[in-house]
Structure formats: C-alpha cells, structure tokens
Design an enzyme around this catalytic site. Sequence first.
Site, PDB file in Angstrom:
ATOM      1  N   GLU A  92      18.233   4.282  -5.444  1.00 48.49           N
ATOM      2  CA  GLU A  92      18.003   5.070  -6.646  1.00 48.49           C
ATOM      3  C   GLU A  92      17.062   6.228  -6.370  1.00 48.49           C
ATOM      4  OE1 GLU A  92      18.749   1.483  -9.868  1.00 48.49           O
ATOM      5  OE2 GLU A  92      16.756   2.337  -9.721  1.00 48.49           O
ATOM      6  N   CYS A 117       5.490  -6.333  -3.374  1.00 46.54           N
ATOM      7  CA  CYS A 117       4.433  -6.139  -4.377  1.00 46.54           C
ATOM      8  C   CYS A 117       4.886  -6.815  -5.668  1.00 46.54           C
ATOM      9  CB  CYS A 117       4.178  -4.653  -4.593  1.00 46.54           C
ATOM     10  SG  CYS A 117       3.673  -3.787  -3.078  1.00 46.54           S
ATOM     11  N   CYS A 120       6.552  -4.915  -8.617  1.00 49.28           N
ATOM     12  CA  CYS A 120       7.577  -3.937  -8.255  1.00 49.28           C
ATOM     13  C   CYS A 120       8.948  -4.594  -8.173  1.00 49.28           C
ATOM     14  CB  CYS A 120       7.229  -3.288  -6.917  1.00 49.28           C
ATOM     15  SG  CYS A 120       8.440  -2.068  -6.379  1.00 49.28           S
ATOM     16  N   GLY A 160      11.383   1.234  -1.363  1.00 51.12           N
ATOM     17  CA  GLY A 160      10.964   1.104   0.022  1.00 51.12           C
ATOM     18  C   GLY A 160       9.577   1.644   0.310  1.00 51.12           C
ATOM     19  N   SER A 192       4.103   7.750  -0.596  1.00 47.00           N
ATOM     20  CA  SER A 192       3.289   6.690  -1.187  1.00 47.00           C
ATOM     21  C   SER A 192       3.313   5.482  -0.262  1.00 47.00           C
ATOM     22  CB  SER A 192       3.848   6.304  -2.560  1.00 47.00           C
ATOM     23  OG  SER A 192       3.103   5.243  -3.119  1.00 47.00           O
ATOM     24  N   VAL A 216      -3.878   1.284  -4.030  1.00 48.41           N
ATOM     25  CA  VAL A 216      -5.011   0.368  -3.876  1.00 48.41           C
ATOM     26  C   VAL A 216      -4.972  -0.706  -4.960  1.00 48.41           C
ATOM     27  CG1 VAL A 216      -7.529   0.165  -3.932  1.00 48.41           C
ATOM     28  CG2 VAL A 216      -6.446   2.042  -2.672  1.00 48.41           C
ATOM     29  N   ASP A 289       0.013   3.294 -15.509  1.00 45.11           N
ATOM     30  CA  ASP A 289       0.296   2.084 -16.281  1.00 45.11           C
ATOM     31  C   ASP A 289       1.364   1.248 -15.580  1.00 45.11           C
ATOM     32  OD1 ASP A 289      -1.436   3.107 -18.115  1.00 45.11           O
ATOM     33  OD2 ASP A 289      -0.005   3.215 -19.767  1.00 45.11           O
ATOM     34  N   CYS A 333       7.631   4.090 -12.402  1.00 39.58           N
ATOM     35  CA  CYS A 333       7.111   3.572 -11.136  1.00 39.58           C
ATOM     36  C   CYS A 333       7.253   2.054 -11.087  1.00 39.58           C
ATOM     37  CB  CYS A 333       5.639   3.948 -10.981  1.00 39.58           C
ATOM     38  SG  CYS A 333       5.354   5.707 -10.802  1.00 39.58           S
TER      39      CYS A 333
END
EC number: 2.1.1.-
Length: 358
Positions: A92, A117, A120, A160, A192, A216, A289, A333
């Site tokens: 995507e 994560c 995610c 990724g 990132s 972080v 957020d 995100c």
Amino acid sequence: MNLKSLSLQELEAALAPLSPSPAAVRKVFAAVFAHGAQSVEDVASARQVPRRVGDHLRAHAEMPKLAIVERRRADDGFVKYLFDSPLGGRIEAVRIPIFDEKYVICVSSQVGCALACDFCMTGKLGFKRNLQTWEILDQVLQVREEADRPVRGVVFMGMGEPLLNYKETLRAADILRHPAGFSIAGEAITFSTAGHVPAIRRYVREGHPYRLAFSVTSAIAEKRAKVLPIEKTHPLPELIAAIREYSEVRRERAMIAYVAISGFNMGREDAEALKVAFEGIRIKVDLIDVTDPTGKYLPPTPEELSAFRDHLQILKSPVARRYSGGKEIGAACGTLAATQYGGTVMPRPAEAPPSTTP
C-alpha cells in the site's frame, strides 16, 4: 533490462555498446522517471532518443508495473492505493495532501514487516519479502500519474522497515532525488525507522542526504519493549547513542516520532524520561496519535495531550503534533496492512473497531 530499476550510471553502462551521447542516455532516464513513460515504446520513441537506442530498448528492455487493485479516498483528501506486485504480495501507498499546494507520497519498502510493533497492522502480517527498487519507484510513478498537484516529497513510512531493505530503498531514494529523475529534494525524502542501530550507524557513515525519523514512543525501556519488540535487540541506550551521532554529524535536530497512546506513555514521568535520555542531543518531537483498528490502543484525550505537551516543555525542544490522516480508509500511520493479503480480507473502515497508531 528493467528500465525502472536502473540509475543513470547503470543505464549508461547498459547502453555503452551503442555509444550513445550522455544527452541521449539522460533522455531515456528522464523519459522513465521525470516524464512517467507508460511503456518501453514510449521511451524508445521519445524525442532525441537515437533510433539505434530505441531499437535496442524495444528488443531488450522491460518496464514492469504494479497493478492497482483498489483506491480509497478519505474526506480529508488522503488517498490510499492497494497494489498487487507481479513478484508476489500486496503493498500500500498513500497520497498525502499538503494544504492545497502539493502532495507527499508515503511508500512501502517491504511486503509485511519483521519488527512486529504491537500497534502496527503491517507487523501483524509478518515479513514476506523486500521490495525491489522498481516496486518502490512504481508506487510513486503511479500515484503521481493521478495527482492534480506536484509531488514534492516521499516518506518511507508505509509497510516495512526501510533500513532492513537498505540497498533497494537507498537506490530508490537516489533516483527520486536525481534532477533527471523525480527531482525531489533530499531533505524532502524521509526514512522512518523503529531503531535498527547497525543500519542507522551505517547510514550516518555513508553520509546520505535523506532524513531519518526515529520511532521512540517511550524513553522508559520497559514500556517501549511492550510495543516495540526491537527494544529487546537494540535497547534504548544503544539507539540514543546512534541518534546522538546522527544529529551531531548532520548538525541538525533528530526527528523523534512519539506514538501517543492513552494511559500508557502520556504522563509526567514519560516526559522526564525523554529529558534524561536525550540530554545534550538536539531533537524535535513529533507526537502522532495511535491508530489501532483492533481497539487495543486508544489515542490520548485532548486533556491528556494538552497536559503532556505542558510536561514536554522541560525538553526545551520543538514539539509538534503530526496529523495522521485517512483514518476511515485505513491510511493512517500504522494501519497499512494491505486490505487483502493472501486471501485474508482486512476489516473495512465501517466494520472496524474504534480507530487508532502510526
């Protein structure tokens, strides 16, 4: 030869037996990337491309393409693209409007992700494979083709961990930056990273002109480990040392991405931990957020956010709240997980539980 994978220097080498002029080679390169030629024939027949070069391209070149499976448009102007790759897997990309002036494109660097994560969606797919250079660039080519404004930036913040696909993402970035390619400024290209320290140190040593954003999310190791498993492999002291090196070598503030999670990392003690961790390092903090479609993590309330920003004043560093748009289409995100993958259909916005991540 795949014209979408070659740098200008590689293209020169590939065409060297034909002895074309540098201008002719540059014309081929620009036809592919600057002008977005749709086929080898478009490139071969472009003005100022010599006939012998055009004939060679027709016989030996290819321009593979990702297939657009779906587009979703959000009320805030974000557009998410779902692509199917002929090499396998779905990825995507997101077109991000910047006021009414330009677009930034968020691209994927891998099919799935190994870092897992916890907030995610991509991490829940697991790692499938690295994308090739052309697959990364074709996301930009196809999104740009439909854009009604110029594309002025690219962020590797999609599916990724870009620094775990180091070679291909850097090759793609170099073509994005090249004046005969996409001509996007180096400072407008951002990678990132969740904190793969060896790759960060390599990146700093090599002196690339692109920016890094460091995820972080908490400067308290126990908290960070709960949501970012990479903390167990590359713990905070190691990451912070690498961030210090990045900031000092580049003589700029390091961008610290802080995923704001209600009731988790929004207290005074969290701000104080950031102050201790980054003492003497020039940073700027981006608050994002959380957007977790599973509902496990929730974004902070306005009151939590306001109080936390007050606490962050002890950093004496710039703090901004990054808008994470396209929530209702799964473009925010942390929500890029490919609407469909391997026959599994991800929940559509209307069916999903309360939203939230990056």
